[in-house]
Design an enzyme around this catalytic site. Structure first.
Site, short mmCIF file in Angstrom:
data_model
loop_
_atom_site.label_atom_id
_atom_site.label_comp_id
_atom_site.label_asym_id
_atom_site.label_seq_id
_atom_site.Cartn_x
_atom_site.Cartn_y
_atom_site.Cartn_z
N ILE A 11 0.83 -1.20 0.00
CA ILE A 11 0.00 0.00 0.00
C ILE A 11 0.87 1.26 0.00
N LEU A 33 12.84 -2.43 4.42
CA LEU A 33 12.98 -3.44 3.36
C LEU A 33 13.03 -4.85 3.95
N ASP A 57 14.69 1.45 10.26
CA ASP A 57 13.65 0.84 11.09
C ASP A 57 12.82 1.91 11.79
N GLU A 82 4.32 -5.20 10.13
CA GLU A 82 4.20 -6.60 9.73
C GLU A 82 2.71 -6.77 9.46
N THR A 132 -6.27 -0.98 10.42
CA THR A 132 -7.03 -2.02 9.73
C THR A 132 -8.38 -2.26 10.39
N ASP A 133 -9.31 -2.84 9.62
CA ASP A 133 -10.61 -3.20 10.20
C ASP A 133 -10.51 -4.42 11.12
N GLU A 134 -9.36 -5.13 11.05
CA GLU A 134 -9.25 -6.36 11.86
C GLU A 134 -9.25 -6.08 13.36
N TYR A 158 -1.64 -10.38 14.88
CA TYR A 158 -1.53 -9.20 14.00
C TYR A 158 -2.55 -8.13 14.41
N LYS A 162 -1.97 -4.29 15.95
CA LYS A 162 -2.47 -3.06 15.33
C LYS A 162 -3.40 -2.32 16.30
N PRO A 289 -6.09 -20.88 12.24
CA PRO A 289 -6.56 -20.87 13.63
C PRO A 289 -7.19 -19.51 13.98
N HIS A 291 -9.71 -18.07 12.74
CA HIS A 291 -10.07 -17.37 11.49
C HIS A 291 -11.33 -16.50 11.65
P1 NAD Z 1 3.24 -4.83 3.46
O1 NAD Z 1 3.57 -5.98 4.35
O2 NAD Z 1 3.06 -5.05 2.01
O3 NAD Z 1 4.35 -3.69 3.62
C1 NAD Z 1 4.87 -3.32 4.84
C2 NAD Z 1 6.09 -2.43 4.59
O4 NAD Z 1 6.60 -2.01 5.87
C3 NAD Z 1 7.24 -3.14 3.88
O5 NAD Z 1 7.78 -2.31 2.88
C4 NAD Z 1 8.26 -3.40 4.98
O6 NAD Z 1 9.60 -3.43 4.51
C5 NAD Z 1 8.01 -2.21 5.89
N1 NAD Z 1 8.42 -2.48 7.28
C6 NAD Z 1 8.11 -3.56 8.05
N2 NAD Z 1 8.67 -3.44 9.26
C7 NAD Z 1 9.33 -2.25 9.27
C8 NAD Z 1 10.08 -1.55 10.25
N3 NAD Z 1 10.28 -2.07 11.47
N4 NAD Z 1 10.60 -0.34 9.94
C9 NAD Z 1 10.41 0.18 8.71
N5 NAD Z 1 9.72 -0.44 7.73
C10 NAD Z 1 9.17 -1.64 8.02
O7 NAD Z 1 1.94 -4.17 4.10
P2 NAD Z 1 0.70 -3.47 3.39
O8 NAD Z 1 -0.29 -4.49 3.02
O9 NAD Z 1 1.19 -2.51 2.39
O10 NAD Z 1 0.09 -2.68 4.65
C11 NAD Z 1 0.53 -1.35 4.94
C12 NAD Z 1 -0.23 -0.85 6.15
O11 NAD Z 1 -1.63 -0.87 5.91
C13 NAD Z 1 -0.02 -1.72 7.39
O12 NAD Z 1 0.07 -0.88 8.51
C14 NAD Z 1 -1.28 -2.58 7.45
O13 NAD Z 1 -1.57 -2.94 8.78
C15 NAD Z 1 -2.30 -1.63 6.89
N6 NAD Z 1 -3.45 -2.25 6.22
C16 NAD Z 1 -3.28 -3.19 5.26
C17 NAD Z 1 -4.39 -3.71 4.59
C18 NAD Z 1 -4.24 -4.74 3.49
O14 NAD Z 1 -5.25 -5.28 3.04
N7 NAD Z 1 -3.05 -5.04 3.02
C19 NAD Z 1 -5.68 -3.27 4.92
C20 NAD Z 1 -5.82 -2.31 5.94
C21 NAD Z 1 -4.70 -1.79 6.56
O1 DAU Z 2 -8.91 -6.57 6.70
C1 DAU Z 2 -7.71 -5.90 6.48
C2 DAU Z 2 -6.58 -6.90 6.51
O2 DAU Z 2 -6.67 -7.65 5.32
C3 DAU Z 2 -5.21 -6.25 6.63
O3 DAU Z 2 -5.12 -5.58 7.86
C4 DAU Z 2 -4.10 -7.30 6.53
O4 DAU Z 2 -2.84 -6.68 6.54
C5 DAU Z 2 -4.28 -8.06 5.23
O5 DAU Z 2 -3.33 -9.09 5.14
C6 DAU Z 2 -5.69 -8.64 5.13
O6 DAU Z 2 -5.87 -9.71 6.09
P1 DAU Z 2 -6.62 -11.09 5.72
O7 DAU Z 2 -6.19 -12.12 6.66
O8 DAU Z 2 -8.08 -10.85 5.55
O9 DAU Z 2 -6.01 -11.31 4.23
P2 DAU Z 2 -5.46 -12.62 3.48
O10 DAU Z 2 -5.25 -12.24 2.06
O11 DAU Z 2 -4.35 -13.27 4.22
O12 DAU Z 2 -6.73 -13.58 3.55
C7 DAU Z 2 -7.98 -13.21 2.99
C8 DAU Z 2 -8.95 -14.33 3.26
O13 DAU Z 2 -8.56 -15.48 2.48
C9 DAU Z 2 -8.98 -14.79 4.70
O14 DAU Z 2 -10.31 -15.17 5.04
C10 DAU Z 2 -8.07 -16.03 4.72
C11 DAU Z 2 -8.28 -16.61 3.33
N1 DAU Z 2 -7.13 -17.32 2.75
C12 DAU Z 2 -5.92 -16.70 2.75
C13 DAU Z 2 -4.81 -17.32 2.21
C14 DAU Z 2 -3.46 -16.64 2.24
C15 DAU Z 2 -7.30 -18.57 2.19
O15 DAU Z 2 -8.42 -19.13 2.16
N2 DAU Z 2 -6.20 -19.18 1.64
C16 DAU Z 2 -4.96 -18.62 1.65
O16 DAU Z 2 -4.00 -19.26 1.15
#
Ligand code: NAD
Ligand code: DAU
Length: 354
Positions: A11, A33, A57, A82, A132-134, A158, A162, A289, A291
């Site tokens: 993102i 990175l 970091d 993370e 996040t919504d989680e 996770y 958050k 686990p 879920h």
């Molecule tokens: P991502 O895992 O793709 O990227 C995380 C980035 O943070 C990476 O570039 C990593 O190198 C960097 N990072 C990790 N630890 C670090 C540290 N200690 N210091 C500096 N950099 C560090 O994550 P994403 O999916 O892009 O999510 C970004 C943010 O959005 C997160 O805070 C996540 O909780 C939030 N978010 C994600 C989603 C989603 O669906 N992916 C949805 C809602 C919120």
């Molecule tokens: O809701 C926001 C969150 O969405 C973010 O905060 C997290 O960073 C992001 O990773 C995401 O979390 P989820 O656990 O919902 O995403 P994921 O893509 O891991 O899984 C989406 C759904 O699919 C979840 O119900 C688990 C399921 N799944 C996931 C994987 C990786 C499977 O069924 N099989 C899989 O192999």
């Protein structure tokens, strides 16, 4: 200029690209990175003086304070985290360190920096926490969607990390007056997503003829949002959000996992036909686990107060995403070597789908 963290991740990199396409205000990008960060995501900014990348970091107080002193940003946006639930189940320690302690370190540095500002610079400063919504836990089929006043009930390490960070952000506003903003967003998808998450993992496994692992019964529901829309929501909150406020961001696009995977398979059948329909690779595997069953976002506040709404719909966003992965095989190759293969065995072997 603005300071963003985690800007080489999924993102964060989409955000930096969107930001610099829309305006000239420079970005300092602090990213450690980790396995999830990838400078290739920012290749198109090579030589662009508006982007200043620093490898480091968020949990390094000297480095963060130095960056604030040197660059004097008008805002800090904390994306770094993370982010993968399954990794947090297999190894929660790094989630506590980065997501909780790292956010604390960012807040402390921002508080000291903000205290030294004066006048308009002090008034205009913002600390925006990307969450996040989680944090809200899991909904039943008939429950109302999460709104900003829904009680926190995080279920995975996770989500708990958050949630802890969000509480610290809230406390820094309430106690010290730090002008914070928090966004809680639903599941994102789109270009540059690391293929440990459901959507890119399914696209890549399908193209390789490998099983498409569905946890449990495949009926867990997520509210999917195209990543560009999340980024535009964050920009809007930064621009006009009220300090101390929380904004939920969502796509109003609830789908269960089987629907998501079938949509991806149908898009692939059309764009890259194979001998058999891709859906024949769907494989049910052992559940995650704890879920969470269902997430859904009520985005009424950001829609009403900030006039934000998503531009992309689920069908269009999914098609664009599949096409992007088909068109970026070099990027895919760069992220699916070594460490990725280890993760795939660690998470899927014991589930019976490696
Ligand atoms: P991502 O895992 O793709 O990227 C995380 C980035 O943070 C990476 O570039 C990593 O190198 C960097 N990072 C990790 N630890 C670090 C540290 N200690 N210091 C500096 N950099 C560090 O994550 P994403 O999916 O892009 O999510 C970004 C943010 O959005 C997160 O805070 C996540 O909780 C939030 N978010 C994600 C989603 C989603 O669906 N992916 C949805 C809602 C919120
Ligand atoms: O809701 C926001 C969150 O969405 C973010 O905060 C997290 O960073 C992001 O990773 C995401 O979390 P989820 O656990 O919902 O995403 P994921 O893509 O891991 O899984 C989406 C759904 O699919 C979840 O119900 C688990 C399921 N799944 C996931 C994987 C990786 C499977 O069924 N099989 C899989 O192999």
């Amino acid at each position: 200029m603005i300071l963003i963290t985690g800007g080489a991740g999924f993102i964060g990199s989409n955000f930096v690209l969107q930001w610099l396409a829309a305006q000239d205000e420079a970005v300092v990008n602090l990213d450690k990175l980790t396995y999830a960060g990838n400078l290739r995501n920012l290749d198109s900014l090579r030589g662009d003086a508006r982007h200043f990348f620093v490898r480091g970091d968020i949990d390094d107080p000297e480095l963060v304070s130095q960056l604030l002193r040197e660059h004097r940003p008008r805002a800090v946006l904390n994306f770094a985290a993370e982010s993968h639930v399954d990794r947090s189940i297999l190894g929660p320690a790094e989630f506590v360190r980065t997501n909780i302690h790292g956010t604390f370190t960012m807040l402390e540095a921002a508080r000291a920096y903000w205290a030294g500002l004066e006048g308009e610079a002090k008034q205009g400063f913002r600390f925006l926490q990307v969450s996040t919504d989680e944090v809200y836990g899991s909904l039943g089929a008939d429950d109302a969607a999460f709104c900003e006043t829904t009680a926190y009930a995080p279920n995975s390490p996770y989500a708990a990390s958050k949630a802890a960070a969000d509480h610290m952000v809230r406390a820094y506003h309430h106690t010290y007056g730090l002008p914070t903003l928090t966004t809680n967003c639903s599941n994102n998808y789109g270009p540059f997503q690391f293929p440990e998450k459901l959507i890119p993992l399914v696209i890549l496994n399908a193209l390789a003829g490998k099983p498409l692992p569905i946890y449990g019964d495949g009926l867990n529901v997520r509210d999917w949002l195209f990543v560009d829309d999340h980024c535009s929501g964050i920009r809007r909150v930064l621009e006009a959000g009220r300090p101390g406020e929380v904004y939920n961001i969502g796509g109003n696009s609830e789908k269960n996992n089987l629907e998501v995977v079938r949509t991806l398979c149908a898009a692939l059948d059309e764009l890259r036909p194979a001998a058999k329909p891709y859906a024949s690779l769907i494989t049910y595997v052992k559940d995650r686990p704890g879920h969470d069953r269902r997430y859904a976002i009520d985005a009424a506040r950001i829609r009403r107060d900030l006039a934000w709404q998503p531009a992309e719909n689920f069908a269009g966003g999914m098609r664009r995403t599949v096409q992007w992965y088909l068109d970026h095989q070099e990027w895919v190759a760069s992220v699916t070597s070594g460490e990725y293969q280890k993760w795939m065995s660690a998470n899927y072997q014991e589930r019976g789908a490696a």
